[in-house]
Design a protein around this motif. Structure first.
Motif, short mmCIF file in Angstrom:
data_model
loop_
_atom_site.label_atom_id
_atom_site.label_comp_id
_atom_site.label_asym_id
_atom_site.label_seq_id
_atom_site.Cartn_x
_atom_site.Cartn_y
_atom_site.Cartn_z
N UNK A 1 23.43 44.52 45.53
CA UNK A 1 22.70 45.43 44.65
C UNK A 1 22.46 44.73 43.31
N UNK A 2 21.57 45.29 42.47
CA UNK A 2 21.35 44.66 41.16
C UNK A 2 22.62 44.51 40.33
N UNK A 3 23.49 45.53 40.36
CA UNK A 3 24.73 45.45 39.57
C UNK A 3 25.65 44.37 40.13
N UNK A 4 25.78 44.30 41.44
CA UNK A 4 26.61 43.26 42.07
C UNK A 4 26.03 41.88 41.79
N UNK A 5 24.70 41.79 41.83
CA UNK A 5 24.04 40.51 41.56
C UNK A 5 24.31 40.06 40.12
N UNK A 6 24.25 41.01 39.19
CA UNK A 6 24.57 40.68 37.79
C UNK A 6 26.02 40.21 37.67
N UNK A 7 26.91 40.87 38.41
CA UNK A 7 28.32 40.45 38.39
C UNK A 7 28.51 39.07 38.96
N UNK A 8 27.74 38.74 39.98
CA UNK A 8 27.82 37.40 40.58
C UNK A 8 27.39 36.33 39.57
N UNK B 1 27.61 36.56 36.32
CA UNK B 1 28.67 36.45 35.31
C UNK B 1 29.84 35.68 35.89
N UNK B 2 30.17 35.93 37.14
CA UNK B 2 31.24 35.20 37.84
C UNK B 2 30.97 33.70 37.79
N UNK B 3 29.71 33.30 38.03
CA UNK B 3 29.36 31.88 37.96
C UNK B 3 29.36 31.39 36.51
N UNK B 4 28.87 32.22 35.60
CA UNK B 4 28.83 31.84 34.19
C UNK B 4 30.21 31.53 33.64
N UNK B 5 31.20 32.30 34.04
CA UNK B 5 32.56 32.12 33.55
C UNK B 5 33.33 31.04 34.31
N UNK B 6 32.70 30.44 35.33
CA UNK B 6 33.33 29.34 36.05
C UNK B 6 34.41 29.77 37.03
N UNK B 7 34.38 31.02 37.47
CA UNK B 7 35.42 31.53 38.37
C UNK B 7 35.46 30.77 39.69
N UNK B 8 34.30 30.26 40.12
CA UNK B 8 34.22 29.52 41.38
C UNK B 8 35.02 28.22 41.34
N UNK B 9 35.37 27.75 40.15
CA UNK B 9 36.11 26.49 40.03
C UNK B 9 37.55 26.64 40.50
N UNK B 10 38.05 27.87 40.53
CA UNK B 10 39.44 28.11 40.94
C UNK B 10 39.57 28.96 42.20
N UNK B 11 38.51 29.68 42.56
CA UNK B 11 38.56 30.58 43.71
C UNK B 11 37.49 30.19 44.73
N UNK B 12 37.91 29.83 45.92
CA UNK B 12 36.95 29.60 47.00
C UNK B 12 36.57 30.94 47.61
N UNK B 13 35.49 30.93 48.37
CA UNK B 13 35.07 32.11 49.13
C UNK B 13 34.81 31.65 50.57
N UNK B 14 35.81 31.04 51.16
CA UNK B 14 35.66 30.49 52.51
C UNK B 14 37.01 30.52 53.22
N UNK B 15 37.21 31.52 54.06
CA UNK B 15 38.43 31.59 54.86
C UNK B 15 38.25 30.68 56.06
N UNK B 16 39.16 29.73 56.21
CA UNK B 16 39.07 28.78 57.32
C UNK B 16 39.72 29.36 58.57
N UNK B 17 39.38 28.82 59.72
CA UNK B 17 39.88 29.36 60.99
C UNK B 17 41.25 28.77 61.33
N UNK B 18 42.19 28.90 60.40
CA UNK B 18 43.56 28.46 60.58
C UNK B 18 44.46 29.69 60.61
N UNK B 19 45.50 29.64 61.42
CA UNK B 19 46.33 30.82 61.64
C UNK B 19 46.89 31.39 60.34
#
Length: 245
Positions: A51-58, A60-78
């Motif tokens: 949604x527009x609000x979620x997109x705006x949050x995304x 901001x998430x990138x602007x603040x560099x949150x992706x540098x410490x948090x991945x968004x990829x669960x690997x297929x490991x037990x």
């Protein structure tokens, strides 16, 4: 082979050509599969865009560099499946530009974060992480309580629409109103928001105050959407669990 390499090092232009050739082969091997991605990655029928609000949050998430410490990829490991939930599918990120899978985990993976914690928890965590996680080394983000700038949302959505995200003209035109409506469930614009996005997106005052629209609203709305855009990963895990002997 070593003699050939030794002789090649004596000819600078030959060495440059060899480096270019090796890099080209490696690049082609990585890039070539992308030309068939439309045939190899099937979009889930229930995949929805942000949604527009979620997109705006995304943003901001990138602007603040949150992706540098948090991945968004669960690997297929037990152990990852036990901790985070179903492994990530490429199709989940079909509408993400850029995608934020990543591999850096100073903090935990957040691909399945949506609705795991309350909005109040997220607000407290963003303002002062140590208030809810005493051992956290995450920075504080108290400035997220400032008003959200929605002026560029329509342009951002129009650009994403050209890249294949299913935003229609009505969604693009109503971007600012829909961003406000999602955080103000009693507003007059809610009916329009529901007509355009359905009942699946969360509809509430994410920062706890429906009288204002803040960056905190946007970031929490985005975090609560992670892992909820499609049920495909959960369905696959259910099938795989059923098929196991």
């Amino acid at each position: 082979m070593l003699r050939l390499h030794y002789n090649l090092e004596k000819v600078s232009m030959g060495l440059v050509a060899g480096i270019i050739l090796a890099a080209s082969v490696g690049g082609i091997v990585e890039i070539a599969p992308l030309f068939t991605i439309d045939e190899t990655v099937e979009l889930p029928d229930d995949l929805r865009p942000h949604t527009p609000l979620e997109l705006a949050g995304r943003e901001i998430y990138m602007r603040e560099g949150c992706y540098a410490c948090h991945s968004q990829m669960v690997r297929s490991l037990a152990d990852e499946l036990d901790r985070y939930g179903p492994y990530s599918l490429a199709s989940e990120s079909a509408y993400d530009h850029p995608m934020l899978w990543g591999s850096k985990r100073t903090g935990p993976d957040i691909a399945r974060l949506g609705e795991k914690y309350s909005d109040d928890w997220h607000v407290a965590h963003l303002i002062n992480p140590r208030s809810v996680v005493p051992a956290s080394i995450m920075p504080s983000y108290p400035w997220l309580n400032r008003p959200l700038d929605t002026d560029i949302l329509s342009d951002a959505m129009a650009t994403l629409a050209r890249l294949g995200v299913p935003y229609d003209d009505a969604m693009i035109e109503a971007a600012q109103a829909d961003a406000a409506a999602q955080s103000r469930p009693d507003s007059d614009d809610v009916d329009g928001f529901l007509e355009r996005y359905g009942e699946r997106p969360a509809l509430r005052a994410f920062d706890g105050d429906p009288d204002r629209l803040t960056e905190m609203d946007a970031v929490v709305a985005y975090l609560q959407s992670l892992g909820t855009l499609t049920n495909a990963p959960y369905e696959i895990m259910t099938v795989e669990a059923t098929d196991d002997p």
